[in-house]
Design an enzyme around this catalytic site. Structure first.
Site, mmCIF file in Angstrom:
data_model
loop_
_atom_site.group_PDB
_atom_site.id
_atom_site.type_symbol
_atom_site.label_atom_id
_atom_site.label_comp_id
_atom_site.label_asym_id
_atom_site.label_seq_id
_atom_site.Cartn_x
_atom_site.Cartn_y
_atom_site.Cartn_z
ATOM 1 N N HIS A 192 0.296 -1.292 -0.323
ATOM 2 C CA HIS A 192 0.286 0.271 -0.130
ATOM 3 C C HIS A 192 0.611 1.195 0.367
ATOM 4 C CE1 HIS A 192 -3.390 -2.329 1.356
ATOM 5 N NE2 HIS A 192 -3.794 -2.268 0.184
ATOM 6 N N CYS A 494 -5.137 -2.178 -22.606
ATOM 7 C CA CYS A 494 -5.373 -1.618 -21.070
ATOM 8 C C CYS A 494 -3.566 -2.070 -20.651
ATOM 9 C CB CYS A 494 -6.532 -2.279 -20.687
ATOM 10 S SG CYS A 494 -7.122 -3.609 -21.111
HETATM 11 C C1 PEP Z 1 -3.488 -6.964 -18.702
HETATM 12 O O1 PEP Z 1 -3.995 -8.006 -18.351
HETATM 13 O O2 PEP Z 1 -2.952 -6.592 -19.410
HETATM 14 C C2 PEP Z 1 -4.726 -6.464 -18.021
HETATM 15 C C3 PEP Z 1 -5.360 -4.413 -18.398
HETATM 16 O O3 PEP Z 1 -5.446 -7.199 -16.893
HETATM 17 P P1 PEP Z 1 -5.171 -7.017 -15.347
HETATM 18 O O4 PEP Z 1 -3.261 -6.105 -15.551
HETATM 19 O O5 PEP Z 1 -5.925 -6.392 -14.693
HETATM 20 O O6 PEP Z 1 -4.559 -8.187 -14.656
#
Ligand code: PEP
Ligand code: MG
Length: 567
Positions: A192, A494
């Site tokens: 954290h 993402c």
């Molecule tokens: C990913 O795997 O790139 C993603 C965005 O999901 P997370 O990081 O939450 O697993």
């Protein structure tokens, strides 16, 4: 003494130079002779008073953060205050004082260490990371037990680098604004304290080992939270370079704020949307503040990593409502619970499944989440994203449940529209099956965090990061983009790599329509896009797809990435 470098792990990006302040040095009570029995009750009172005062201090810090709109950090601190009042801790301290005659400071230290060690031994990373929080609270109480105040650096001094064995989130929040950087002997990237440091923009390196604790007070130090390197007694050249880098960063941040209303088009007119990744209202607010075009990935599971059972409908509503309140009129891409792997709550311990596989095995839990999302999304441009898809049937199954939920919500008098349903492409299988998945999806979102690791065979928990611009990964991203565009649906990216200057131009060149990045990275990525040529990015992507090694891709994209450096 000549300059010396220590290598740790970068936990919060940025570079800072300053003078060392060792946080753990002074004001800790040493064991000494046993307290005689008649004095033990008073000693216990001193210890209990110190623990209560520590709790009150942390609560005051929590209230300050809350009043600044930093709800998530405030909640982390409030949990710390609860720990100080844990009856088990009080019993441990009382036994040590009344039965063994330890003094207050030593009893607190010992009881805290037992408590922290028990947490650290847990096989669950989020709970284990709380051990840092407990130890930090103990240090606070120990200082208070000897009548000392909690260490604060000289507030008149601008440039202080704090060194400590470990820090809790309260320590980090309290050090601001005097401190410019943090260097820890221990600590974790997902602890954290690191989350708070990142959200405050404080460069931080963790895992430096005991050597960092031997650096004398007042020594000059450079912390590079991006590379994970700390330079002790740096030479003039290094100090100058660090000064230039941090000034550049500050200027870039100022510019990003000033330009937050400009649209994100490349120099040759190609538009790319930049959205934020978030898991709570504070990150949503930060992303919007940097000019994000809504939220491209809302990770719902992060609010429930300590859960003892599947979250209820009401718990989902409560978790989502504060974030949605900020997103009226904007896009909110809510990802369904991605439990499993390094995000396994206690009630699912030992499961080999992940993401959508788990959800489809728990239809009531899936229904509870979908219904809650639909109910609280009034006024929000809702999109729902399904994690860890490997084949189209999974998305069809989720759509069936979504349609049933929508009918029930309509019957209850609400009238939300059917939201677009998207698939995460984060498992190599999903990229291979992208044409079939795109045929049943309303949009795709490529998650390079999992995709790179799974494709390149690197454990997600390893500190070595799997390179998303490896040609083997880029080819999967390319497959997803082509499949999406053939079906006329948008493709987002993402993973963390979307905000990596070296990798992002390649994704743009491959044709992704949206980049969704960590809240604090939104401004930087928006700026890069406006300095990038789409034609050059396309050429680089074409060459990178044909490359046969990571080094070859580095060579292709480095000249492009250099043009994006802050000036
Ligand atoms: C990913 O795997 O790139 C993603 C965005 O999901 P997370 O990081 O939450 O697993
Ligand atoms: Mg993922």
């Amino acid at each position: 003494m000549a300059a010396r470098a220590l290598r740790g792990v970068g936990a919060a990006p940025g570079i800072a130079a300053g003078k060392v302040h060792q946080l753990d040095g002074a004001q800790i009570e040493t064991p000494g002779a046993p307290v005689p029995p008649p004095g033990r009750a008073a000693e216990l009172k001193r210890a209990s008073g110190a623990l209560e005062e520590a709790a009150l201090e942390v609560e005051r810090l929590s209230a300050r953060l809350e009043s600044e709109g930093r709800t998530e950090e405030a909640e982390i601190l409030a949990t710390g205050a609860m720990m100080a009042r844990d009856p088990q801790l009080a019993t441990g301290v009382a036994e040590l004082i009344l039965q063994r005659g330890l003094n207050a400071g030593t009893a607190i230290a010992e009881a805290i260490e037992t408590h922290a060690a028990a947490l650290a031994a847990l096989d669950e990373p989020m709970l284990a990371s709380r051990a840092d929080d407990v130890r930090s609270l103990g240090r606070r109480a120990m200082r208070l037990a000897v009548g000392g105040v909690v260490d604060t650096v000289d507030l008149d001094s601008d440039d202080v680098i704090v060194i400590a064995r470990e820090l809790g989130p309260a320590d980090v929040a309290e050090l601001r604004p005097a401190v410019k950087g943090l260097a820890l002997a221990g600590g974790g990237v997902t602890a954290h304290a690191a989350i708070v440091a990142r959200s405050l923009g404080l460069p931080m390196v963790v895992g430096l080992g005991e050597d960092i604790l031997a650096v004398p007070e007042g020594e000059a130090l450079i912390v590079d939270g991006s590379s994970g390197v700390v330079e002790i007694r740096p030479g003039r050249d290094s100090l100058d370079r660090a000064g230039v880098a941090s000034e550049r960063r500050a200027r870039a941040m100022d510019r990003a704020v000033a330009e937050k209303d400009l649209s994100t088009v490349t120099t040759d007119g190609h538009p790319v949307l930049v959205r934020g990744n978030a898991s709570g209202a504070a990150e949503v607010a930060a992303a919007l503040g940097w000019g994000a075009d809504g939220i491209g990935l809302f990770r719902t599971e992060l609010a429930f990593l300590d859960a003892a059972a599947w979250p209820t409908h009401e718990q989902h509503r409560q978790a989502l409502a504060p974030a949605f309140a900020l997103l009226r009129g904007s896009v909110a891409t809510v990802r369904l619970l991605d439990f499993g792997g390094d995000k396994t709550p206690p009630f699912l311990e030992g499961t080999p499944l992940r993401g959508v596989q788990l959800l489809l095995e728990a239809p009531q839990a899936l229904k509870a989440q979908l219904a809650a999302i639909l109910e609280v999304a009034a006024g929000v441009q809702l999109r729902i994203l399904v994690p860890m898809i490997t084949e189209p049937a999974q998305l069809r199954a989720v759509r069936d449940v979504l349609q049933r939920c929508l009918a029930e919500v309509h019957a209850a008098g609400l009238a939300p529209p059917m939201p677009p349903l998207g698939a995460m492409v984060e498992v190599p299988a999903a990229a291979t099956m992208a044409p079939e998945i795109a045929a049943v999806a309303d949009f795709l979102s490529v998650g390079t965090n999992d995709l790179s690791q799974l494709q390149l065979g690197i454990e997600r928990s390893a500190s070595r990061r799997a390179a998303a611009h490896h040609p083997a990964v880029l080819r999967l991203v390319d497959m997803a983009v082509r499949a999406g565009h053939q079906r006329g649906i948008s493709v987002s990216l993402c993973g963390e790599s979307a905000s990596d200057r070296l990798v992002m131009p390649l994704f743009v060149g491959l044709g992704v329509d949206e980049l969704s990045v960590g809240a604090s990275r939104v401004g930087a990525v928006r700026g890069w896009l406006r300095r990038l040529s789409y034609a050059a990015a396309r050429d680089a992507a074409t060459a990178a797809l044909c490359a046969s090694s990571l080094e070859e891709v580095d060579g292709v994209v480095e000249p492009l990435a250099r043009l994006l450096e802050p000036v």
